[in-house]
Design an enzyme around this catalytic site. Structure first.
Site, PDB file in Angstrom:
ATOM      1  N   GLU A 104       0.837  -1.211   0.000  1.00 23.65           N
ATOM      2  CA  GLU A 104       0.000   0.000   0.000  1.00 23.65           C
ATOM      3  C   GLU A 104       0.869   1.258   0.000  1.00 23.65           C
ATOM      4  O   GLU A 104       0.561   2.236  -0.680  1.00 23.65           O
ATOM      5  CB  GLU A 104      -0.953  -0.021   1.203  1.00 23.65           C
ATOM      6  CG  GLU A 104      -2.044  -1.081   1.028  1.00 23.65           C
ATOM      7  CD  GLU A 104      -2.930  -1.245   2.260  1.00 23.65           C
ATOM      8  OE1 GLU A 104      -2.377  -1.450   3.352  1.00 23.65           O
ATOM      9  OE2 GLU A 104      -4.157  -1.151   2.115  1.00 23.65           O
ATOM     10  N   GLU A 124      -3.687  -9.694   3.278  1.00 24.15           N
ATOM     11  CA  GLU A 124      -4.484  -9.412   4.479  1.00 24.15           C
ATOM     12  C   GLU A 124      -5.534 -10.470   4.769  1.00 24.15           C
ATOM     13  O   GLU A 124      -5.773 -10.816   5.937  1.00 24.15           O
ATOM     14  CB  GLU A 124      -5.159  -8.037   4.357  1.00 24.15           C
ATOM     15  CG  GLU A 124      -4.235  -6.857   4.633  1.00 24.15           C
ATOM     16  CD  GLU A 124      -3.426  -6.410   3.422  1.00 24.15           C
ATOM     17  OE1 GLU A 124      -3.359  -7.168   2.421  1.00 24.15           O
ATOM     18  OE2 GLU A 124      -2.854  -5.308   3.457  1.00 24.15           O
TER      19      GLU A 124
HETATM   20  C1  3H9 Z   1      -1.338  -5.392   6.780  1.00 24.12           C
HETATM   21  O1  3H9 Z   1      -0.354  -4.973   6.263  1.00 24.12           O
HETATM   22  C2  3H9 Z   1      -2.586  -4.585   6.968  1.00 24.12           C
HETATM   23  C3  3H9 Z   1      -2.616  -3.312   6.163  1.00 24.12           C
HETATM   24  O2  3H9 Z   1      -3.305  -3.483   4.954  1.00 24.12           O
HETATM   25  C4  3H9 Z   1      -3.439  -2.272   6.864  1.00 24.12           C
HETATM   26  C5  3H9 Z   1      -2.793  -1.472   7.874  1.00 24.12           C
HETATM   27  C6  3H9 Z   1      -3.594  -0.285   8.259  1.00 24.12           C
HETATM   28  N1  3H9 Z   1       4.268  -7.997  11.623  1.00 24.12           N
HETATM   29  O3  3H9 Z   1       8.104 -15.074   8.206  1.00 24.12           O
HETATM   30  P1  3H9 Z   1       9.445 -14.930   8.801  1.00 24.12           P
HETATM   31  C7  3H9 Z   1       8.060 -11.423  12.034  1.00 24.12           C
HETATM   32  S1  3H9 Z   1      -1.411  -6.948   7.380  1.00 24.12           S
HETATM   33  C8  3H9 Z   1       4.992  -8.336  12.704  1.00 24.12           C
HETATM   34  O4  3H9 Z   1      10.038 -16.084   9.510  1.00 24.12           O
HETATM   35  P2  3H9 Z   1      10.786 -14.859   6.244  1.00 24.12           P
HETATM   36  C9  3H9 Z   1       7.827 -12.898  12.279  1.00 24.12           C
HETATM   37  O5  3H9 Z   1       6.904 -13.106  13.318  1.00 24.12           O
HETATM   38  C10 3H9 Z   1       0.212  -7.587   7.179  1.00 24.12           C
HETATM   39  N2  3H9 Z   1       5.955  -9.281  12.668  1.00 24.12           N
HETATM   40  O6  3H9 Z   1      10.508 -14.382   7.726  1.00 24.12           O
HETATM   41  C11 3H9 Z   1       9.218 -13.385  12.611  1.00 24.12           C
HETATM   42  O7  3H9 Z   1       9.489 -13.004  13.957  1.00 24.12           O
HETATM   43  P3  3H9 Z   1      10.478 -13.869  14.884  1.00 24.12           P
HETATM   44  C12 3H9 Z   1       0.425  -8.061   5.821  1.00 24.12           C
HETATM   45  C13 3H9 Z   1       6.185  -9.879  11.494  1.00 24.12           C
HETATM   46  O8  3H9 Z   1      12.034 -14.199   5.826  1.00 24.12           O
HETATM   47  C14 3H9 Z   1      10.098 -12.514  11.715  1.00 24.12           C
HETATM   48  O9  3H9 Z   1       9.320 -11.370  11.385  1.00 24.12           O
HETATM   49  N3  3H9 Z   1       1.750  -8.660   5.706  1.00 24.12           N
HETATM   50  C15 3H9 Z   1       5.472  -9.562  10.336  1.00 24.12           C
HETATM   51  O10 3H9 Z   1      10.636 -16.338   6.126  1.00 24.12           O
HETATM   52  C16 3H9 Z   1      10.526 -13.191  10.449  1.00 24.12           C
HETATM   53  O11 3H9 Z   1       9.377 -13.680   9.766  1.00 24.12           O
HETATM   54  C17 3H9 Z   1       1.948  -9.977   5.861  1.00 24.12           C
HETATM   55  O12 3H9 Z   1       1.036 -10.731   6.111  1.00 24.12           O
HETATM   56  C18 3H9 Z   1       4.479  -8.560  10.422  1.00 24.12           C
HETATM   57  N4  3H9 Z   1       3.763  -8.178   9.354  1.00 24.12           N
HETATM   58  O13 3H9 Z   1       9.591 -14.238   5.401  1.00 24.12           O
HETATM   59  C19 3H9 Z   1       3.364 -10.440   5.659  1.00 24.12           C
HETATM   60  N5  3H9 Z   1       5.922 -10.324   9.314  1.00 24.12           N
HETATM   61  O14 3H9 Z   1      11.818 -13.777  14.209  1.00 24.12           O
HETATM   62  C20 3H9 Z   1       3.750 -11.430   6.697  1.00 24.12           C
HETATM   63  C21 3H9 Z   1       6.891 -11.089   9.823  1.00 24.12           C
HETATM   64  O15 3H9 Z   1      10.394 -13.192  16.183  1.00 24.12           O
HETATM   65  N6  3H9 Z   1       5.147 -11.803   6.624  1.00 24.12           N
HETATM   66  N7  3H9 Z   1       7.054 -10.833  11.136  1.00 24.12           N
HETATM   67  O16 3H9 Z   1       9.914 -15.269  14.861  1.00 24.12           O
HETATM   68  C22 3H9 Z   1       5.638 -12.672   5.730  1.00 24.12           C
HETATM   69  O17 3H9 Z   1       4.944 -13.163   4.865  1.00 24.12           O
HETATM   70  C23 3H9 Z   1       7.077 -13.080   5.875  1.00 24.12           C
HETATM   71  O18 3H9 Z   1       7.518 -12.645   7.129  1.00 24.12           O
HETATM   72  C24 3H9 Z   1       8.037 -12.509   4.801  1.00 24.12           C
HETATM   73  C25 3H9 Z   1       9.491 -12.873   5.198  1.00 24.12           C
HETATM   74  C26 3H9 Z   1       7.719 -13.123   3.447  1.00 24.12           C
HETATM   75  C27 3H9 Z   1       7.951 -11.014   4.707  1.00 24.12           C
END
Ligand code: 3H9
Length: 651
Positions: A104, A124
């Site tokens: 976004e 989301e």
């Molecule tokens: C959103 O954006 C809503 C908006 O539209 C509106 C807002 C108003 N938040 O997955 P990993 C942490 S909704 C907090 O193993 P990778 C995760 O817990 C969001 N923490 O890494 C982990 O912590 P720890 C939409 C997060 O390299 C560490 O980061 N976005 C978040 O295998 C590493 O994560 C998503 O749904 C987060 N958003 O993969 C994306 N994301 O080390 C979600 C990760 O303490 N994330 N953490 O265990 C992913 O898909 C993967 O993390 C990504 C990297 C592909 C980015």
């Protein structure tokens, strides 16, 4: 240290977000971006701005850990709007993932550049919410309704080249992203700028498109709310002006953020991220995984071999004779051919996968194998023979794993030299598809071996859960209880079809009886018979009555239901009614919700016992087992999450 720093390269400013691990949009990052807009707008020497990120990824989204708290200003829609309406054009330089709020923010930029291996998306819905900062409203304006529906209602990200095709990014960058983005920014200054997305018209879309799409999504959502709400936002984005659509999207986002489904999906999100790296093994060195072997080329063995090949490991497939080797290779061929048919693999890739498998009848071929997984017939003596041979030929540090579902791994490993390298790795069928991997150490299994099991899971893209030793480990033990409780309901007069319908309405793809008809009732029956023969007191089940009457499921034309030849639709069975009638003692009538609550409650009670005995380490691990191995609806969070919610220990 600031989370958003500004550097200057001549008249181009580079704003770098640095908020490890994934540059999530915490309050500090949002504030940093708004401040950067204000500062650069007032800087006469700056003509354009590149937005880049430090570390392994672009902004991966809103900070999910903030979702249980009230939103703090500056709110993301205002941040995106500030970037979009900035006096200088902003250019997003995307590496890694630009997801959710991250995408976004990129949509607020005038241009989006990405590396070829980057991905962009709006995931989301996988968190039970919809985009909350213009994702639906701007994406339809950028890429049209069809792409927006795909992106927003499935939550699946797309990779750089596909994103370029769909118009989601403007250019794929080779070489150094920062340098290329600065050059691009300079170049844009000599051309007229495109309009900000908020000022572009939305496409006109017919009612029919929305009605048909809604029906298709409702069918696959099975009770999950967010995908339909996301579609409603897209519809509003095409039917009203930008501001009204933004308001509708934000209200929907806030409503869903506070919903039970979103809270369940957040629970799963964090459970999945904690699972692959258990604290007890942190810092433990893993053993090398350069190649692997599978002993046994049946459905399970071939599935495991396919999963290993999908992860790029060369595989040796061991069978007892040439004909069995040929059958194993043929099974693998079928798996890869199926992937080609479904468009998941190209012909060439399928050939390469198959070429990486060497069939053999000679255990000596395993002399330099890093990991061997045994997947032969579920019979202790057969498995022991396999490990006896493996103990002789394999390197002393090779990891030796059994894929047993029910046998005691301690008994399988008896007499194995160097038993610290032995472990249970319980895959679920089809092993190249199902995400769950139960990791079952024996008391002698070394930490390095365990850590290697978890490393393997990460390599295969599986969700690993450590399970202690008991009959059925975590998953099959709960399954047994679930089936027994479902039978108990039938004994109380609840119709079989009502039980199945209740569990489908709850969100399972199938109810417990339909699922048994599909998989066959005979395997569990033979196990019970085995236990009886060994002198255990195993009371007769209704399933036993079915199998004794020749009703083993769809493969015999009938199980809990009747089936017509060539048709998988379950039909009520007179014969089953007659067989069960003498055993039914009518109890209170139960509606679908009460049936599901009863069965899920039983799963959770078994889960509590499993936790109490140390068979599972965390309640959330049990939820992962149910979701990734047994079709428990993800958006319900798992049986333990449900139980905690009913007990009021979750908000
Ligand atoms: C959103 O954006 C809503 C908006 O539209 C509106 C807002 C108003 N938040 O997955 P990993 C942490 S909704 C907090 O193993 P990778 C995760 O817990 C969001 N923490 O890494 C982990 O912590 P720890 C939409 C997060 O390299 C560490 O980061 N976005 C978040 O295998 C590493 O994560 C998503 O749904 C987060 N958003 O993969 C994306 N994301 O080390 C979600 C990760 O303490 N994330 N953490 O265990 C992913 O898909 C993967 O993390 C990504 C990297 C592909 C980015």
């Amino acid at each position: 240290m600031s989370v958003a720093t500004i550097a200057r390269e001549g008249n181009i400013a580079v704003v770098t977000v640095d908020n490890p691990p994934v540059n999530a949009l915490s309050q500090a990052v949002r504030q940093g971006l708004v401040d950067a807009v204000a500062e650069l707008d007032n800087d006469q020497d700056v003509a354009a701005v590149v937005l880049a990120c430090a570390g392994r990824t672009f902004i991966a989204g809103a900070d999910v850990s903030e979702f249980d708290k009230p939103p703090q200003p500056p709110h993301l829609p205002d941040v995106v709007s500030a970037i979009e309406l900035a006096a200088k054009p902003w250019i997003a330089a995307i590496h890694g993932s630009a997801l959710g709020g991250g995408f976004e923010v990129a949509l607020g930029c005038r241009f989006r550049l990405a590396t070829a291996d980057a991905s962009v998306g709006l995931p989301e819905v996988t968190l039970g919410i919809v985009p909350g900062a213009g994702g639906t409203v701007r994406t339809v304006r950028l890429a049209g309704i069809a792409s927006a529906v795909d992106l927003v209602t499935t939550g699946k990200p797309v990779r750089g080249p596909r994103a370029l095709e769909l118009g989601l990014v403007d250019r794929i960058v080779e070489g150094d992203l920062r340098t290329a983005a600065i050059a691009f920014a300079r170049d844009t200054l000599s051309h007229p700028l495109p309009q900000p997305l908020s000022q572009r018209p939305a496409p006109t879309v017919t009612d029919t498109f929305f009605t048909e799409t809604e029906a298709a999504i409702a069918k696959r959502a099975r009770g999950e709310v967010a995908p339909l709400k996301a579609l409603a936002c897209l519809r509003r984005a095409t039917e009203t002006d930008f501001a009204a659509a933004m308001q509708f999207e934000r209200a929907t986002f806030l409503e869903l953020r506070a919903s039970e489904q979103a809270s369940a999906l957040r629970h799963v999100f964090f459970a999945e991220r904690a699972a692959p790296r258990p604290a007890a093994l942190s810092g433990v060195q893993t053993l090398p995984l350069r190649n692997a072997a599978v002993v046994g080329g049946g459905t399970m063995g071939a599935g495991i071999a396919a999963a290993l090949r999908d992860a790029g490991l060369p595989v040796i497939l061991i069978e007892r004779d040439d004909a069995a080797v040929a059958r194993g290779i043929a099974n693998l061929k079928d798996i890869f051919a199926g992937a080609v048919k479904r468009g998941r693999l190209t012909e060439a890739a399928a050939e390469a996968r198959l070429a990486g498998v060497t069939g053999s009848t000679d255990y000596a071929a395993l002399a330099d194998t890093d990991l061997v997984i045994e997947a032969v017939f579920e019979e202790l003596s057969v498995k022991r023979q396999v490990f006896e041979q493996l103990g002789r030929v394999c390197r002393p540090d090779a990891v030796l794993a059994t894929n047993t579902s029910y046998l005691d791994p301690r008994a399988i490993a008896e007499g194995l030299p160097n038993p610290g390298r032995f472990i249970g790795l319980h895959f679920f069928s089809p092993a190249n598809v199902m995400k769950l991997l139960e990791i079952v150490p024996t008391p002698q299994t070394g930490d390095q071996t365990q850590a290697t099991g978890f490393a393997l899971a990460r390599m295969l893209g599986k969700v690993p859960v450590r399970a202690g030793i008991c009959e059925g480990f975590i998953g099959n033990r709960i399954l047994k209880r679930y089936r027994a409780e479902a039978e108990a309901l039938v004994r109380q007069g609840v119709p079989i079809a009502a039980v199945d319908a209740a569990m489908r309405a709850y969100g399972f793809a199938m109810g417990p009886f339909e699922a048994q008809d599909l998989g066959g009732l005979d395997i569990a029956f033979l196990q019970r018979e085995g236990a009886r023969a060994a002198g255990q007191d195993v009371p007769e089940t209704l399933g036993d009555i079915m199998v004794r009457a020749g009703r083993k499921g769809q493969k015999t034309g009938g199980g809990w239901y009747d089936y017509q030849a060539g048709d998988r639709r379950p039909l009520g069975s007179e014969e089953v009614a007659r067989l069960l009638r003498p055993l039914i003692q009518p109890g209170p009538a139960l509606d679908a919700e009460a049936i599901a609550a009863h069965l899920v409650g039983a799963m959770a009670r078994e889960g509590e016992a499993i936790l109490g005995q140390g068979i599972a380490e965390k309640a959330s691990d049990i939820d992962l087992v149910e979701i990734h191995g047994y079709g428990f609806p993800r958006w319900r969070g798992g049986p333990m999450f449900q139980a905690a919610k009913s007990a009021g220990s979750l908000s």
